[in-house]
Motif scaffolding. Sequence first.
Motif, short mmCIF file in Angstrom:
data_model
loop_
_atom_site.label_atom_id
_atom_site.label_comp_id
_atom_site.label_asym_id
_atom_site.label_seq_id
_atom_site.Cartn_x
_atom_site.Cartn_y
_atom_site.Cartn_z
N PRO A 172 -19.95 -3.27 -2.75
CA PRO A 172 -19.09 -2.08 -2.91
C PRO A 172 -18.03 -2.27 -3.99
O PRO A 172 -17.48 -3.37 -4.16
N ARG A 173 -17.74 -1.19 -4.70
CA ARG A 173 -16.83 -1.26 -5.84
C ARG A 173 -15.40 -1.66 -5.42
O ARG A 173 -14.70 -2.32 -6.19
N ARG A 174 -14.97 -1.27 -4.24
CA ARG A 174 -13.61 -1.64 -3.82
C ARG A 174 -13.50 -3.16 -3.64
O ARG A 174 -12.44 -3.75 -3.96
N ILE A 175 -14.57 -3.81 -3.15
CA ILE A 175 -14.53 -5.27 -3.02
C ILE A 175 -14.54 -5.91 -4.41
O ILE A 175 -13.80 -6.89 -4.66
N THR A 176 -15.35 -5.37 -5.32
CA THR A 176 -15.39 -5.91 -6.68
C THR A 176 -14.03 -5.77 -7.35
O THR A 176 -13.54 -6.71 -8.00
N ALA A 177 -13.39 -4.60 -7.20
CA ALA A 177 -12.08 -4.40 -7.82
C ALA A 177 -11.03 -5.33 -7.22
O ALA A 177 -10.18 -5.89 -7.95
N THR A 178 -11.09 -5.55 -5.92
CA THR A 178 -10.11 -6.43 -5.26
C THR A 178 -10.26 -7.87 -5.74
O THR A 178 -9.26 -8.53 -6.10
#
Length: 445
Positions: free
Chosen positions: A110-116
Amino acid sequence: MTTTGAHQDATGSPARTWLWWGRRRSVVLDVGLGLVSAFECALEGVGFADKAALPVPFGVLFGLIVGGVLVLRRRWPIAVVLVSIATTPAEMGYLMGVVGLYTLAASDVPRRITATLAGMSLAATLIVTFVRVRQDVQSADFDPEPGAWYVPTMAGFMSVGLTAPPVLLGLYVGARRRLMESLRDRADSLEQELSLLADRAEQRAQWARTEERTRIAREMHDVVAHRVSLMVVHAAALQAVALKDPQKAVKNAALVGDMGRQALTELREMLGVLRAGENEQRGAAPVPLAAVGAAAAAAAAAAAADDGPSLADIDALVGQSRQAGMVVELAVHGEAKVYAPEVEQTAYRVVQEALTNVHKHAAGAKVMVRLAHRESEVAMQVENGAPDASGATAAAGLPSGGNGLVGMRERVLALGGVFVSGPTDAGGFRVSAVLPDRVGAPEPA
């Protein structure tokens, strides 16, 4: 993904899987990157051991273990990035951090995990780089000394340079990979739809060919069965009166000859239409299967519209049965109208086949033919009484294929009409049909 076994590659042939890797070159690439990362971390572990006052072998061993984690980047990209973030203060694992961020951004995480995780890596790199640049500035002898902006600017450039490019490249590669998979799935879906359409077109073509064969069979049955039945009836009467009444025998022989010629004429006309259609197909270019159904339907409509029997010929039809010795009464109700060619031909064939059945199964019976012209339909009914076993035609021995009533029903229902047949209370048989004056094209079953 399966850990062992086989799968199909892009060409559709079976290909062996290696643990979580799909191809052998992926194994070679990841193992190579892991060895390079382990070698890098081992060299950087020497400096880490000196700064932390630890034995050098411990630092080298720690570097080898940390660097080897990169082999797991396809299986656990989050773990690889977390290890690289954790070892950032030790100033080791730069290759592992860059490759790990790329793999994480290109994966389906998921993109939110990648961004974090990308933000955590950027922050850790910024802090370590800031401290290292400041130490280098303090230990070096600059003339003149750099301003206060130098350290944060250099730290920012270095941290962004180590973090942003792999993340952006991974996002691009992941988006492109997903796009290609979507296009491949769409192509497979379109191929399946085209296959279904081809199968449906073949089914429609088969249905059209079946309908055309059925229509031709009905026409042949109506022409041959009625004419030949009358010929057999007249031949039986001729045999009965040949010695007793020569004049009547001559008259019956002439009727048999006339009916035979009429039957041959109608057969030649039908065969001429079939041969003309066959010659046109031989001279024309091949057509797709999807066009066969439409062509057959058009041919059927054209054949129905050709000059053929109509309601005006029913008087002559009844007269032929009377000449064969049948007692037939014709009653017409309503004002006569002109109907569509297929309606006229179907109405004629219903009466013709009903009279033929009387000749076959109810010799000597009296027959009542009713024809009614209504506001939006035309109705016909043929009813005969109980057969007379002593009739002149009782011993004619006319065969029956059992297709007469079936053919009549198919004709009437194809035009949207109503067909009813069955025995009467008086021991006879009744055939009734109602046809609409306006006919629409029947839908395929």
